[in-house]
Design an enzyme around this catalytic site. Structure first.
Site, PDB file in Angstrom:
ATOM      1  N   GLN A 197       5.584 -31.074  23.155  1.00  0.00           N
ATOM      2  CA  GLN A 197       4.514 -31.432  24.093  1.00  0.00           C
ATOM      3  C   GLN A 197       5.068 -31.882  25.444  1.00  0.00           C
ATOM      4  OE1 GLN A 197       1.423 -33.872  22.317  1.00  0.00           O
ATOM      5  NE2 GLN A 197       0.803 -34.610  24.340  1.00  0.00           N
ATOM      6  N   HIS A 248      -0.734 -33.143  16.307  1.00  0.00           N
ATOM      7  CA  HIS A 248       0.292 -32.241  15.771  1.00  0.00           C
ATOM      8  C   HIS A 248       0.076 -32.036  14.278  1.00  0.00           C
ATOM      9  CE1 HIS A 248       3.156 -32.369  19.318  1.00  0.00           C
ATOM     10  NE2 HIS A 248       2.179 -33.194  19.663  1.00  0.00           N
ATOM     11  N   CYS A 255       4.607 -26.207  17.530  1.00  0.00           N
ATOM     12  CA  CYS A 255       5.748 -27.109  17.696  1.00  0.00           C
ATOM     13  C   CYS A 255       7.017 -26.364  17.299  1.00  0.00           C
ATOM     14  CB  CYS A 255       5.551 -28.404  16.912  1.00  0.00           C
ATOM     15  SG  CYS A 255       6.346 -28.479  15.322  1.00  0.00           S
ATOM     16  N   GLU A 256       8.043 -26.567  18.108  1.00  0.00           N
ATOM     17  CA  GLU A 256       9.266 -25.785  17.905  1.00  0.00           C
ATOM     18  C   GLU A 256      10.067 -26.263  16.683  1.00  0.00           C
ATOM     19  OE1 GLU A 256      11.450 -26.181  21.529  1.00  0.00           O
ATOM     20  OE2 GLU A 256      12.388 -28.070  20.944  1.00  0.00           O
ATOM     21  N   HIS A 257       9.713 -27.424  16.151  1.00  0.00           N
ATOM     22  CA  HIS A 257      10.466 -27.935  14.998  1.00  0.00           C
ATOM     23  C   HIS A 257       9.984 -27.349  13.681  1.00  0.00           C
ATOM     24  CE1 HIS A 257      10.887 -31.425  17.937  1.00  0.00           C
ATOM     25  NE2 HIS A 257      12.029 -30.776  17.921  1.00  0.00           N
ATOM     26  N   HIS A 258       8.657 -27.203  13.561  1.00  0.00           N
ATOM     27  CA  HIS A 258       8.095 -26.737  12.284  1.00  0.00           C
ATOM     28  C   HIS A 258       7.307 -25.436  12.410  1.00  0.00           C
ATOM     29  CE1 HIS A 258       8.459 -31.194  11.951  1.00  0.00           C
ATOM     30  NE2 HIS A 258       8.966 -30.890  10.774  1.00  0.00           N
ATOM     31  N   CYS A 303       2.042 -30.886  12.208  1.00  0.00           N
ATOM     32  CA  CYS A 303       3.222 -31.265  11.419  1.00  0.00           C
ATOM     33  C   CYS A 303       3.216 -32.757  11.082  1.00  0.00           C
ATOM     34  CB  CYS A 303       4.514 -30.855  12.122  1.00  0.00           C
ATOM     35  SG  CYS A 303       4.825 -31.743  13.655  1.00  0.00           S
TER      36      CYS A 303
HETATM   37  N1  LIG Z   1       8.891 -35.488  20.889  1.00  0.00           N
HETATM   38  C1  LIG Z   1       8.245 -34.566  20.163  1.00  0.00           C
HETATM   39  N2  LIG Z   1       8.456 -34.523  18.834  1.00  0.00           N
HETATM   40  C2  LIG Z   1       7.774 -33.605  18.138  1.00  0.00           C
HETATM   41  C3  LIG Z   1       6.890 -32.708  18.700  1.00  0.00           C
HETATM   42  N3  LIG Z   1       6.381 -31.937  17.715  1.00  0.00           N
HETATM   43  C4  LIG Z   1       6.946 -32.353  16.573  1.00  0.00           C
HETATM   44  N4  LIG Z   1       7.812 -33.357  16.809  1.00  0.00           N
HETATM   45  C5  LIG Z   1       8.681 -34.168  15.942  1.00  0.00           C
HETATM   46  O1  LIG Z   1       9.905 -33.538  15.733  1.00  0.00           O
HETATM   47  C6  LIG Z   1      10.592 -34.334  14.776  1.00  0.00           C
HETATM   48  C7  LIG Z   1      11.573 -33.499  13.973  1.00  0.00           C
HETATM   49  O2  LIG Z   1      12.255 -34.446  13.212  1.00  0.00           O
HETATM   50  P1  LIG Z   1      13.180 -34.103  11.939  1.00  0.00           P
HETATM   51  O3  LIG Z   1      13.548 -35.397  11.293  1.00  0.00           O
HETATM   52  O4  LIG Z   1      14.275 -33.187  12.385  1.00  0.00           O
HETATM   53  O5  LIG Z   1      12.188 -33.239  11.034  1.00  0.00           O
HETATM   54  P2  LIG Z   1      11.408 -33.676   9.721  1.00  0.00           P
HETATM   55  O6  LIG Z   1      12.343 -34.138   8.666  1.00  0.00           O
HETATM   56  O7  LIG Z   1      10.508 -32.526   9.357  1.00  0.00           O
HETATM   57  O8  LIG Z   1      10.562 -34.921  10.267  1.00  0.00           O
HETATM   58  P3  LIG Z   1       9.172 -35.520   9.761  1.00  0.00           P
HETATM   59  O9  LIG Z   1       8.101 -34.790  10.520  1.00  0.00           O
HETATM   60  O10 LIG Z   1       9.221 -36.965  10.126  1.00  0.00           O
HETATM   61  O11 LIG Z   1       9.049 -35.273   8.293  1.00  0.00           O
HETATM   62  C8  LIG Z   1       9.511 -35.031  13.981  1.00  0.00           C
HETATM   63  O12 LIG Z   1       9.598 -36.407  14.261  1.00  0.00           O
HETATM   64  C9  LIG Z   1       8.188 -34.460  14.577  1.00  0.00           C
HETATM   65  O13 LIG Z   1       7.145 -35.399  14.561  1.00  0.00           O
HETATM   66  C10 LIG Z   1       6.684 -32.788  20.109  1.00  0.00           C
HETATM   67  O14 LIG Z   1       5.930 -32.026  20.712  1.00  0.00           O
HETATM   68  N5  LIG Z   1       7.383 -33.734  20.791  1.00  0.00           N
HETATM   69 ZN   LIG Z   2       6.544 -30.248  14.245  1.00  0.00          ZN
END
Ligand SMILES: Nc1nc2c(ncn2[C@@H]2O[C@H](COP(=O)(O)OP(=O)(O)OP(=O)(O)O)[C@@H](O)[C@H]2O)c(=O)[nH]1
Ligand SMILES: [Zn+2]
Length: 198
Positions: free
Chosen positions: A128, A156, A87-90, A158
């Site tokens: 995704q 996921h 996942c590109e966020h974490h 994360c």
């Molecule tokens: N739509 C989508 N969201 C994703 C995917 N992978 C991870 N995420 C979400 O990306 C979001 C990033 O949100 P942020 O609030 O910036 O990050 P965060 O504080 O780490 O969020 P939490 O995971 O809720 O603790 C989270 O809600 C994750 O669940 C994906 O493939 N698609």
């Molecule tokens: Zn993530």
């Protein structure tokens, strides 16, 4: 351009990532000189390069290499394709299954190329939804079938190991083009893969 997934590393990148990982290990409170983790920066550098090698690959070329003229015009379904992405966020893994269908329009494609296309787009930093779209668009634009459908069901890390910590949720995404935009065709595909959807 590579067409195969194999362990081939850019030495300069490995070296640079190795130094970064050594610092990360130190910053996290571990001793990077401890015997057990001495080689970890290099291992992690290679693992990350392996898991993101899709950036160096061209999915359209992979498909083009194995397109065969054929008059078959029924639905072709390849289901239960393992998907491992980050996942590109974490930068934590998400993983699950992809199901792909297409209806040929004069050309069929070598079956193994469909999982290869999945890997090319999965081995990058992804969400995704975009992963699903990338696969659909690639098959649609290159093979130019009468229709193409992709469903991905994934979990996921994360959302499991950290954050909201939900162990049993899964996320389903889909993309439909051409004939699959019609309810009847779409439903036939969904029925064929339904044993795998919870
Ligand atoms: N739509 C989508 N969201 C994703 C995917 N992978 C991870 N995420 C979400 O990306 C979001 C990033 O949100 P942020 O609030 O910036 O990050 P965060 O504080 O780490 O969020 P939490 O995971 O809720 O603790 C989270 O809600 C994750 O669940 C994906 O493939 N698609
Ligand atoms: Zn993530």
């Amino acid at each position: 351009m590579h067409y195969q997934f194999f362990e081939e590393y850019n030495l300069k990148t490995t070296d640079s990532l190795k130094n970064d990982f050594r610092e990360i290990i130190r910053e996290l409170g571990e001793d990077p000189e401890r015997e057990g983790v001495l080689k970890t920066p290099e291992r992690a550098a290679k693992a990350m390069q392996f898991l993101t090698q899709g950036y160096k690959m061209d999915a359209n070329k992979i498909l083009k290499k194995a397109m065969f003229k054929e008059s078959y015009s029924e639905m072709v379904v390849v289901k239960d394709i393992e998907v491992y992405s980050l996942c590109e966020h974490h930068m934590l893994p998400f993983f699950g299954k992809a199901h792909i269908a297409y209806i040929p329009n004069g050309h069929i494609v070598g079956l193994s190329k469909l999982p290869r296309v999945v890997d090319v787009f999965a081995r990058r930093l992804q969400v995704q939804e975009r992963l699903t779209n990338d696969i659909v668009e690639c098959i649609n634009n290159t093979l130019k079938p009468q229709g193409v459908a992709v469903v991905i069901e994934a979990q996921h890390m994360c959302m499991m190991m950290r954050g909201v910590q939900k162990q049993n949720s899964s996320t389903t995404t889909s993309g439909f083009r051409g004939q699959f935009e019609k309810n009847e065709t779409r439903n036939e595909f969904l029925k064929l893969i339904s044993s795998d959807l919870k």
